[in-house]
Enzyme design. Structure first.
Site, PDB file in Angstrom:
ATOM      1  N   ASP A 107       0.840  -1.193   0.000  1.00 35.14           N
ATOM      2  CA  ASP A 107       0.000   0.000   0.000  1.00 35.14           C
ATOM      3  C   ASP A 107       0.883   1.254   0.000  1.00 35.14           C
ATOM      4  O   ASP A 107       1.703   1.425  -0.893  1.00 35.14           O
ATOM      5  CB  ASP A 107      -0.949  -0.077   1.210  1.00 35.14           C
ATOM      6  CG  ASP A 107      -2.035   0.973   1.211  1.00 35.14           C
ATOM      7  OD1 ASP A 107      -3.021   0.812   0.491  1.00 35.14           O
ATOM      8  OD2 ASP A 107      -1.887   1.967   1.956  1.00 35.14           O
ATOM      9  N   HIS A 271      -6.861  -7.192   0.680  1.00 31.21           N
ATOM     10  CA  HIS A 271      -5.871  -6.119   0.650  1.00 31.21           C
ATOM     11  C   HIS A 271      -4.780  -6.316   1.703  1.00 31.21           C
ATOM     12  O   HIS A 271      -3.608  -6.040   1.442  1.00 31.21           O
ATOM     13  CB  HIS A 271      -6.565  -4.779   0.867  1.00 31.21           C
ATOM     14  CG  HIS A 271      -5.647  -3.603   0.873  1.00 31.21           C
ATOM     15  ND1 HIS A 271      -4.931  -3.207  -0.240  1.00 31.21           N
ATOM     16  CD2 HIS A 271      -5.310  -2.732   1.863  1.00 31.21           C
ATOM     17  CE1 HIS A 271      -4.200  -2.146   0.056  1.00 31.21           C
ATOM     18  NE2 HIS A 271      -4.414  -1.834   1.325  1.00 31.21           N
TER      19      HIS A 271
END
Length: 291
Positions: A107, A271
């Protein structure tokens, strides 16, 4: 008690202009630096780092402005640019005795890793990215209703003042919403979730400054590199969800434009894949390190 990465020793390391990064260090051997994402800290690597530390020195810092690292006031667009954060990482590794190292980010940390690979190609030997696109490509593909999945990017891109006030007023709800929406029920132990919320709640201005930079100066740096034909020259591994299919773009092709020596894989893990499928992430990193 604050949760820790098993077997690690936490150090506060000077990197630049009085800024110190807090980093968990474990193992011995060639260095691998692991950079966390949002809204997390170095603790996200707690299930990955010990497996890599059997034959590597694993360095897991909190990024500038996150967790227990220093958060200097954002007195200009450079303070929280990916370029500045990348320089922090290079200085951190050097202070710990490593002139060259492999670098893996998730991320936000992956965006810093990409910038480090572009700015310091003689230092970063291997580059791994978990579930993100390069900054410039991310903005290019977000259009119309597709942009709703990244609404927080637009909020934190606004001028200083209002975003910080809004997020501070609802900090646990704001940061917790991403842990819930991007994770899975029961993914985070209570103490880990509480630590993520605590760390984020205490760093609202610097987290917003990081995101604001990615809508400004970071785009300028990426565009300058793309226009100049600069690419990531080291072996690159990308592991991400198949959100390219859902949003109508070819993630592997976008990555291939930046990284000629690329292995790109999609994963069914969510994620927060370092916590949802740590064995997959460890395997991906070990495969990268053999290239």
């Amino acid at each position: 008690m604050t949760p820790q990465i098993p077997g690690s020793l936490t150090q506060r390391v000077p990197v630049a202009d009085g800024v110190r990064l807090s980093a968990a260090v474990l193992g011995s051997g060639p260095a691998v630096v692991l950079l966390h994402g949002f809204p997390q800290t170095h603790l996200m690597w707690r299930l990955v780092a010990p497996a890599l530390a059997t034959d590597h020195t694993v360095i897991c810092p909190d990024l500038r402005g996150y967790g227990d690292s220093d958060a200097p006031p954002a007195d200009g667009p450079d303070t929280y640019s990916a370029r500045t954060m990348a320089a922090d990482v290079v200085a951190l590794a050097r202070e710990l005795g490593h002139e060259r190292f492999a670098l893996v980010g998730h991320d936000r940390g992956a965006l810093v890793a990409i910038r480090a690979g572009l700015d310091h190609p003689d230092v970063v030997t291997h580059l791994g990215s978990l579930d993100v696109l390069p900054t410039l490509d991310s903005w290019d593909i977000l259009h119309g209703l597709q942009a709703a999945v990244a609404w927080h990017l637009y909020l934190m891109a606004q001028p200083p003042g209002l975003p910080e006030a809004m997020i501070t007023a609802t900090a646990d709800q704001f940061f917790g919403s991403f842990l819930d929406a991007w994770g899975a029920g029961g993914l985070f132990p209570d103490d880990v979730r509480a630590e993520y919320l605590r760390a984020s709640r205490e760093r609202v201005p610097s987290i917003v400054a990081d995101y604001r930079a990615s809508a400004g100066i970071d785009v300028d740096h990426d565009r300058a590199d793309r226009d100049a034909g600069r690419r990531l020259t080291m072996p690159v591994a990308v592991l991400q969800q198949d959100w390219g299919s859902a949003l109508g773009f070819d993630a592997a092709a976008l990555w291939g434009a930046w990284a000629p020596d690329l292995v790109h894989r999609t994963a069914s893990a969510g994620h927060f894949m370092a916590e949802q499928d740590p064995a997959l992430v460890v395997g991906t990193i070990r495969d990268l390190l053999t290239r």
